[in-house]
Design a protein around this motif. Sequence first.
Motif, PDB file in Angstrom:
ATOM      1  N   ARG A 183       0.724  -1.292   0.022  1.00  0.00           N
ATOM      2  CA  ARG A 183       0.028   0.172  -0.009  1.00  0.00           C
ATOM      3  C   ARG A 183       0.769   1.375  -0.066  1.00  0.00           C
ATOM      4  O   ARG A 183       1.849   1.337   0.463  1.00  0.00           O
ATOM      5  CB  ARG A 183      -0.800   0.028   1.151  1.00  0.00           C
ATOM      6  CG  ARG A 183      -1.930  -1.127   1.284  1.00  0.00           C
ATOM      7  CD  ARG A 183      -2.619  -1.061   2.640  1.00  0.00           C
ATOM      8  NE  ARG A 183      -3.808  -2.087   2.628  1.00  0.00           N
ATOM      9  CZ  ARG A 183      -3.475  -3.595   2.987  1.00  0.00           C
ATOM     10  NH1 ARG A 183      -2.215  -3.831   3.309  1.00  0.00           N
ATOM     11  NH2 ARG A 183      -4.540  -4.388   3.070  1.00  0.00           N
ATOM     12  N   ARG A 233       0.218   4.886   1.527  1.00  0.00           N
ATOM     13  CA  ARG A 233      -0.559   5.752   2.258  1.00  0.00           C
ATOM     14  C   ARG A 233      -1.400   6.673   1.508  1.00  0.00           C
ATOM     15  O   ARG A 233      -1.000   7.601   0.999  1.00  0.00           O
ATOM     16  CB  ARG A 233       0.135   6.397   3.480  1.00  0.00           C
ATOM     17  CG  ARG A 233      -0.947   7.173   4.510  1.00  0.00           C
ATOM     18  CD  ARG A 233      -0.180   7.565   5.661  1.00  0.00           C
ATOM     19  NE  ARG A 233       0.915   6.663   6.155  1.00  0.00           N
ATOM     20  CZ  ARG A 233       0.743   5.700   6.951  1.00  0.00           C
ATOM     21  NH1 ARG A 233      -0.475   5.548   7.635  1.00  0.00           N
ATOM     22  NH2 ARG A 233       1.880   5.017   7.526  1.00  0.00           N
ATOM     23  N   ASP A 234      -2.645   6.704   1.420  1.00  0.00           N
ATOM     24  CA  ASP A 234      -3.588   7.560   0.878  1.00  0.00           C
ATOM     25  C   ASP A 234      -3.189   7.758  -0.666  1.00  0.00           C
ATOM     26  O   ASP A 234      -3.828   8.867  -1.404  1.00  0.00           O
ATOM     27  CB  ASP A 234      -3.574   9.055   1.463  1.00  0.00           C
ATOM     28  CG  ASP A 234      -4.206   8.847   2.825  1.00  0.00           C
ATOM     29  OD1 ASP A 234      -5.046   8.305   3.238  1.00  0.00           O
ATOM     30  OD2 ASP A 234      -3.334   9.583   3.831  1.00  0.00           O
ATOM     31  N   HIS A 290      -6.178   3.463   0.311  1.00  0.00           N
ATOM     32  CA  HIS A 290      -4.828   3.351  -0.218  1.00  0.00           C
ATOM     33  C   HIS A 290      -4.913   3.078  -1.794  1.00  0.00           C
ATOM     34  O   HIS A 290      -5.950   2.358  -2.401  1.00  0.00           O
ATOM     35  CB  HIS A 290      -3.910   2.516   0.519  1.00  0.00           C
ATOM     36  CG  HIS A 290      -4.101   2.929   2.070  1.00  0.00           C
ATOM     37  ND1 HIS A 290      -3.823   4.082   2.504  1.00  0.00           N
ATOM     38  CD2 HIS A 290      -4.406   1.819   2.981  1.00  0.00           C
ATOM     39  CE1 HIS A 290      -3.905   3.961   3.876  1.00  0.00           C
ATOM     40  NE2 HIS A 290      -4.490   2.764   4.262  1.00  0.00           N
ATOM     41  N   ASP A 350      -3.602   0.490  12.540  1.00  0.00           N
ATOM     42  CA  ASP A 350      -4.656  -0.005  12.074  1.00  0.00           C
ATOM     43  C   ASP A 350      -5.473   0.268  10.510  1.00  0.00           C
ATOM     44  O   ASP A 350      -6.146  -0.244   9.945  1.00  0.00           O
ATOM     45  CB  ASP A 350      -5.637   0.933  12.875  1.00  0.00           C
ATOM     46  CG  ASP A 350      -5.560   0.613  14.462  1.00  0.00           C
ATOM     47  OD1 ASP A 350      -5.316  -0.374  14.632  1.00  0.00           O
ATOM     48  OD2 ASP A 350      -6.106   1.474  15.254  1.00  0.00           O
ATOM     49  N   ASP A 351      -4.325   0.993   9.919  1.00  0.00           N
ATOM     50  CA  ASP A 351      -4.451   1.152   8.367  1.00  0.00           C
ATOM     51  C   ASP A 351      -3.708   0.367   7.625  1.00  0.00           C
ATOM     52  O   ASP A 351      -3.515   0.270   6.541  1.00  0.00           O
ATOM     53  CB  ASP A 351      -4.052   2.653   7.962  1.00  0.00           C
ATOM     54  CG  ASP A 351      -2.414   3.014   8.379  1.00  0.00           C
ATOM     55  OD1 ASP A 351      -1.933   2.027   8.886  1.00  0.00           O
ATOM     56  OD2 ASP A 351      -2.105   4.028   8.259  1.00  0.00           O
ATOM     57  N   HIS A 352      -3.097  -0.821   8.334  1.00  0.00           N
ATOM     58  CA  HIS A 352      -2.377  -1.838   7.901  1.00  0.00           C
ATOM     59  C   HIS A 352      -1.102  -1.416   7.185  1.00  0.00           C
ATOM     60  O   HIS A 352      -0.536  -2.227   6.518  1.00  0.00           O
ATOM     61  CB  HIS A 352      -3.305  -2.582   6.558  1.00  0.00           C
ATOM     62  CG  HIS A 352      -4.141  -3.460   7.229  1.00  0.00           C
ATOM     63  ND1 HIS A 352      -4.050  -4.962   6.917  1.00  0.00           N
ATOM     64  CD2 HIS A 352      -5.397  -3.492   7.846  1.00  0.00           C
ATOM     65  CE1 HIS A 352      -4.796  -5.584   7.570  1.00  0.00           C
ATOM     66  NE2 HIS A 352      -5.766  -4.839   7.994  1.00  0.00           N
ATOM     67  N   THR A 402       4.252   1.418  11.170  1.00  0.00           N
ATOM     68  CA  THR A 402       3.900   2.815  11.888  1.00  0.00           C
ATOM     69  C   THR A 402       5.543   3.237  11.817  1.00  0.00           C
ATOM     70  O   THR A 402       5.568   4.532  12.511  1.00  0.00           O
ATOM     71  CB  THR A 402       3.680   2.385  13.261  1.00  0.00           C
ATOM     72  OG1 THR A 402       4.649   1.481  13.856  1.00  0.00           O
ATOM     73  CG2 THR A 402       2.205   1.779  13.332  1.00  0.00           C
ATOM     74  N   ASP A 421       4.332   1.303   1.617  1.00  0.00           N
ATOM     75  CA  ASP A 421       4.717   2.550   1.795  1.00  0.00           C
ATOM     76  C   ASP A 421       6.087   3.045   1.546  1.00  0.00           C
ATOM     77  O   ASP A 421       6.415   4.216   1.880  1.00  0.00           O
ATOM     78  CB  ASP A 421       3.953   3.174   3.139  1.00  0.00           C
ATOM     79  CG  ASP A 421       3.597   4.840   2.836  1.00  0.00           C
ATOM     80  OD1 ASP A 421       3.201   5.240   1.812  1.00  0.00           O
ATOM     81  OD2 ASP A 421       3.774   5.641   3.818  1.00  0.00           O
TER      82      ASP A 421
END
Length: 262
Positions: free
Chosen positions: A53, A55-56, A75, A169-171, A174, A236
């Motif tokens: 993914r 992010r966004d 994503h 939480d957004d997979h 961090t 990311d």
Amino acid sequence: MTTQETTLTAGDAEVTVQPGNGCRVSSLRIGGTELLRQGAKYGCFPMVPWCGRIRDGRFMDGGRTYQMPLNSPPHAIHGFARDAEWTTARTGEDEAVFTYDLAEPWPWTGRVTQLVRLTGDSLTLTLGIETYGDSFPAQAGWHPWFNRTLDGSDAQLDFAPAWQEERGDDHLPTGKRIDRTDGPWDDCFGMPDGVDVTLTWPGRLELKVASREQWAVVYDEQEAAVCVEPQTGPPDGLNTLPRLVTPVDPLEASTTWTWRAL
């Protein structure tokens, strides 16, 4: 999308590639046993020009922000190559080469090449990304869906990463590194000495996924399959750990799967 296929054979191994369906390896049969989950979205597909993914769907390069389509809202996931039609450049009995030209909505032009090489006890996949002009950040990797069960034997995973990327939480990672947790996983692991993961179907087959790359995502949250995904950076990674493709330094990555009967 076309349905042409290329089949390679070596010993009792047979691999089928579908260049018209994202250049995915749609089938890997060892002694007549299918190792990959079947279906148009499964098999093993290349992740290009990024892995996992974003992010966004946004990443930065040179102070400029680029927006990718949100194909897994909120994503963008796994790049474009898996949805594209590739060109068959060369085929032989046990080796084939395929190409795909990067295009909109990717902001840069370039070419992706995938080499597929089969022996009697191994499959090697190699991805290369080159630019036709300006340098750009990119990632490359593979997303295989191995059948969880072979002839009634359930796959067991064995790997010893140096760390696990803590998942939010957004997979997405961090940024914190932690010790390996117990599965099931949809997580990224760091392996500085190279990816080294063994799947064992007791009494049936042992298969090792190896790569010089230092990152792998393991996904085993589905009942039907287990995924071991070697890649050039973490999810990311276009934001956190990009690899730069330049006119004199293309990106190249490779993974080899070796197997033996048990």
